[in-house]
Design an enzyme around this catalytic site. Structure first.
Site, PDB file in Angstrom:
ATOM      1  N   GLU A  51       0.805  -0.760   0.218  1.00  0.00           N
ATOM      2  CA  GLU A  51      -0.134   0.104  -0.001  1.00  0.00           C
ATOM      3  C   GLU A  51       0.874   1.134  -0.065  1.00  0.00           C
ATOM      4  O   GLU A  51       0.785   1.821  -0.703  1.00  0.00           O
ATOM      5  CB  GLU A  51      -0.467   0.198   1.286  1.00  0.00           C
ATOM      6  CG  GLU A  51      -1.573  -1.005   1.565  1.00  0.00           C
ATOM      7  CD  GLU A  51      -2.174  -1.756   0.134  1.00  0.00           C
ATOM      8  OE1 GLU A  51      -2.765  -0.850  -0.922  1.00  0.00           O
ATOM      9  OE2 GLU A  51      -3.253  -2.817  -0.467  1.00  0.00           O
ATOM     10  N   HIS A  56       2.123   2.137  -3.053  1.00  0.00           N
ATOM     11  CA  HIS A  56       1.032   2.664  -4.207  1.00  0.00           C
ATOM     12  C   HIS A  56       1.030   4.744  -4.218  1.00  0.00           C
ATOM     13  O   HIS A  56       0.143   4.501  -4.770  1.00  0.00           O
ATOM     14  CB  HIS A  56      -0.602   2.049  -3.603  1.00  0.00           C
ATOM     15  CG  HIS A  56      -0.616   0.767  -3.969  1.00  0.00           C
ATOM     16  ND1 HIS A  56      -0.566   0.766  -5.452  1.00  0.00           N
ATOM     17  CD2 HIS A  56      -0.966  -0.505  -4.109  1.00  0.00           C
ATOM     18  CE1 HIS A  56      -1.414  -0.671  -6.214  1.00  0.00           C
ATOM     19  NE2 HIS A  56      -1.695  -0.730  -4.426  1.00  0.00           N
TER      20      HIS A  56
END
Length: 870
Positions: free
Chosen positions: A305, A308
């Site tokens: 994450e 990202h």
């Protein structure tokens, strides 16, 4: 509703016609604890390049109150239908639209999810907008290439914390009694799906990440009733590792003002990359003891994450056919960070990658729904079923191959150039390839066509000739392109591979060690000579794709196969063991290795396996083989043997070790005999069948579900266990246990709750489905096969995507029953016009059912003789 299923063509037309500048969103959440809807006011500034293109906003709301376009009121009854707001006659150039609506909270994990904690009565909200659910909370142009700056103003109860993509600029008493109004600074340009909002009386832990020129605020949030379990030190340590490593590798500083990580209930996935406000499933807040593998998996998710923030949030795909540009990169980079970052605790992360990610990819790539990494996406329904093993795991594997192909330094040099050129923008595949070609000096056009635009996995086999003295006189790698499954699009192709070949011999103590390694390019052809290996002694084991550089299924020559089956546990290093384990499992799935032989291999060699993640994967795969691939006539005896072996292993494992805990879980899950179930009952009572084990909450629930499924725990017993754990997780476990009972009434009630009433939230629905499927008596579920295929079309039409997908997959009839494959095939034949996404899910399960029957036939044909437990 067709209007919610935006097509690629519609998105492209809208993107050509307008540029979005800003959103100002005002939400009144003051009555979230009692009202099912909330007021949403959205003001959007956009530029229109072509006022003749029909324009519309996306909004999924029970009620639209007002629409003003450039100050001109539009009639809601005329312009709002099918979740779209028509915007007739926009002005050339600058436009302003204001939308006031009543939007609805959900309990499905989509849009703005509302949850009330039964422990303390507190209400929590969190957003989940991917793929296109921002429109459930505010009116928007809900597609990834229409980026804009977002600013929220939120009124909420005064004791709440509100979290968004930016820090709050103000926090003042609001117009509603006992409430405050939070005003947030405007974000950089973001896609709608990574905009974020969470609100509630969260427990918070704050820290910071310091560099020479910046101090970045860090936050962790969870429900108050989970506060004692929040492992903040570990989470911050992993986060800092990524914040140290990613900016250097990506050539760009962390792109936002702060970084919050929020653990939320009822989450449908592992986590979501909302810019600077990532949401995580609460399963990552460990209420009970977790193995090192679970901590490593959580770290991989944290780093996925975090990466990202660059791949996905800062630079975003233009349309969902390049979803892999987000997910594959995030997956690859999370493992690369674990393996390569200084002082990382998980330098063996490529073992986990080979063992876990690749297994998912190979399975997905052999389904009739397999697709290229760059998948054709016609509409949003295509996207929703494309978050799969291709988009994540195969794509990441291909990137690992690409890094080996061009060199790691050139690979990341291209990445830095790509991010620098496209920061805050949207990209397509050629943008990335161009950057990598410039950094590596290689033409990647043919490579990309073969690796990214075709489906299927190649198979690599060694062909070896030797002389009378046992020395290699010829060594060839044979590459095959098995035909794609029936119904899959495209044709199988041969590909170029960068591989390492390892030769393994036993040393004096019998340990298998690599004595020679060759790294070489395999062209896209059937046979490739490897002259560097000529003259070497014939090894006991030849391992193609050693070090796991490429994405390909590996097979063995005859001598290596005998070595593998007899001595896999003697391999010294975890990565080659993981590669051999993966090959053995793939051979079992393909019917080349009987299921009972795979179980023999696991029982013989798993005791020497040091990597706990591999051990846990072996347990999952062995259980799957037992339930689906073994000869049904031999299954009870094989299961008892497996269960007894698990019991023996947990008793001889080091007390208190992860291996002991893993074997206890495997024993509980497989216990079927009365003697074994007596020991499981002891776990529920607080004792464990081995020294150094203290049954905790999750272990007791595992025991309770197993005992309930065996008919040894009734409603009273389940209720008693639930009273010891009056949490949302406890309620879900209790629901699973009740649905698992081997009684006609229990299955009927579970079916009614999920299929007929449909009144469960997403977390409880998932729990009931799990219990319904838990049975060792196929006759209990036999009446539901016909009912399932009668119901699924209506379920797909009437439920949200996530809720419908849970049901279609979770309630699919038992895979190993012949009637299942027959009924699924009949449904596919008679429902050619069913929604493509639904047909895809049924096709995948149909393929798994047929594979199970083939594996059972192989296992029965090669029936084993009398067993002795290794």
């Amino acid at each position: 509703m067709p209007g919610t299923n935006l097509t690629a063509d519609e998105a492209a037309r809208r993107s050509r016609a307008l540029t979005v500048d800003t959103y100002d969103i005002t939400l009144d959440l003051s009555a979230a604890a009692r009202d099912d809807t909330f007021t949403s006011v959205t003001e959007i500034h956009f530029d229109c390049a072509d006022p003749h293109t029909p324009l519309f906003l996306d909004l999924r709301a029970p009620r639209l109150d007002e629409v003003l376009l450039n100050g001109r009121p539009l009639d809601p009854d005329r312009v709002f239908h099918d979740s779209r707001i028509e915007l007739p006659d926009p002005a050339p150039g600058r436009n302003h639209v204001k939308v006031t609506a009543r939007c609805a909270y959900t309990t499905t994990g989509e849009g703005l999810h509302r949850f009330t904690d039964p422990l303390d009565g507190h209400t929590y909200l969190y957003s989940q907008f991917e793929v296109a659910d921002a429109q459930r909370v505010f009116a928007c142009f809900d597609q990834p290439d229409l980026k804009a700056g977002f600013a929220f103003t939120v009124t909420a109860p005064q004791h709440w914390t509100v979290i968004s993509n930016t820090p709050p600029a103000t926090d003042d008493p609001g117009p509603v009694p006992d409430c405050r109004t939070w005003t947030f600074g405007r974000t950089p340009r973001l896609s709608t799906y990574v905009v974020s909002l969470a609100a509630g009386p969260f427990h918070a832990v704050h820290s910071e990440h310091r560099t020479a020129d910046r101090t970045l605020p860090l936050g962790l949030y969870c429900r108050r009733s989970l506060a004692e379990h929040l492992d903040a030190d570990d989470m911050f340590a992993v986060t800092r590792q990524g914040l140290d490593w990613f900016p250097e590798r990506f050539g760009h500083p962390y792109p936002f003002e702060k970084y919050d990580q929020i653990f939320v209930p009822g989450f449908n996935a592992g986590a979501m990359e909302n810019a600077a406000a990532v949401t995580f499933s609460e399963k990552y807040v460990f209420r009970s003891r977790a193995t090192g593998a679970a901590h490593r998996k959580r770290a991989a998710t944290v780093l996925h994450e975090l990466s990202h923030m660059w791949f996905g949030d800062l630079v975003t795909m233009a349309w969902w056919d390049d979803l892999w540009l987000n997910e594959s990169f995030a997956t690859y980079c999370s493992f690369a960070c674990q393996a390569l970052a200084p002082d990382s605790r998980w330098t063996d992360s490529w073992t986990t990658f080979a063992n876990h990610q690749k297994a998912k990819a190979y399975r997905q790539d052999q389904l009739p729904s397999t697709h290229p990494v760059v998948a054709p996406i016609r509409d949003l329904e295509d996207v929703l079923v494309n978050f799969d093993g291709i988009t994540y795991a195969k794509g990441a594997s291909v990137l690992k191959q690409l890094a080996a192909h061009v060199g790691t330094d050139a690979f990341f040099a291209g990445v830095r150039s790509y991010i620098a050129e496209h920061a805050h923008g949207n990209t397509r595949l050629p943008d990335l390839l161009g950057a990598l070609e410039r950094s590596s000096g290689r033409d990647l056009g043919s490579w990309a066509k073969l690796w990214l635009e075709t489906a299927g996995a190649n198979v690599l086999r060694p062909e070896i000739d030797t002389d009378a003295h046992g020395r290699i006189t010829a060594f060839r790698v044979c590459q095959q392109a098995p035909a794609l499954p029936p119904g899959a699009a495209g044709e199988a192709v041969l590909r170029p591979h960068r591989i390492a070949i390892g030769l393994y011999h036993p040393d004096a103590d019998g340990t298998l060690r690599r004595v020679h390694r060759v790294e070489t390019d395999i062209p896209a052809q059937e046979l490739t000579d490897i002259p560097e290996l000529v003259g070497h002694p014939r090894p006991d084991l030849v391992l193609l794709n050693d070090d796991d550089l490429t994405y390909a299924k590996v097979r063995f020559d005859d001598l290596s196969t005998r070595t593998l089956t007899a001595r896999l546990g003697d391999l010294a290093d975890p990565l080659p063991r993981a590669l051999c384990w993966a090959a053995a499992w793939d051979m079992t799935r393909d019917g080349e290795l009987p299921a009972h032989a795979y179980l023999d291999l696991v029982l013989a060699a798993s005791g020497a396996e040091t990597d706990i993640g591999v051990v846990e994967s072996l347990h999952r795969q062995a259980a799957y083989a037992l339930h689906h691939y073994t000869d049904p006539g031999a299954r009870a005896a094989l299961t008892a043997r497996w269960s007894q072996s698990a019991l023996d292993r947990l008793r001889t494992a080091e007390p208190g070790s992860d291996h002991q805990l893993a074997w206890l879980r495997a024993f509980i899950a497989s216990a079927r005999t009365e003697d074994h179930l007596d020991l499981v009952a002891g776990v529920l009572d607080g004792t464990a069948p081995g020294p150094g084990l203290t049954p905790d909450t999750e272990l007791r629930w595992s025991a309770a579900v197993r005992l309930a499924a065996a008919g040894r725990l009734d409603d009273t017993g389940i209720a008693a266990q639930e009273r010891t754990d009056p949490t949302p997780a406890g309620a879900a476990h209790a629901a699973t246990a009740r649905a698992a009972r081997p009684r006609t009434e229990a299955k009927a009630e579970a079916w009614a709750a999920v299929v007929e009433r449909g009144d469960l939230d997403n977390q409880l629905q998932k729990a009931v489905i799990a219990g319904f499927a838990e049975t060792t008596e196929p006759a209990l579920l036999a009446p539901y096969t016909e009912r399932y295929f009668r119901a699924i079309a209506g379920i797909w039409d009437g439920r949200s995507h996530e809720m419908a997908k849970q049901i279609v997959l979770g309630l699919f009839p038992p895979l190993g029953e012949p009637t299942t494959a027959e009924a699924a095939g009949h449904w596919l034949e008679t429902h050619p016009d069913a929604p493509p996404a639904l047909r895809r899910l049924v096709r995948e399960q149909h393929d798994d059912a047929r594979r199970a029957l083939r594996a059972q036939a192989v296992d029965a044909t090669h029936a084993p003789g009398p067993h002795t437990t290794p």
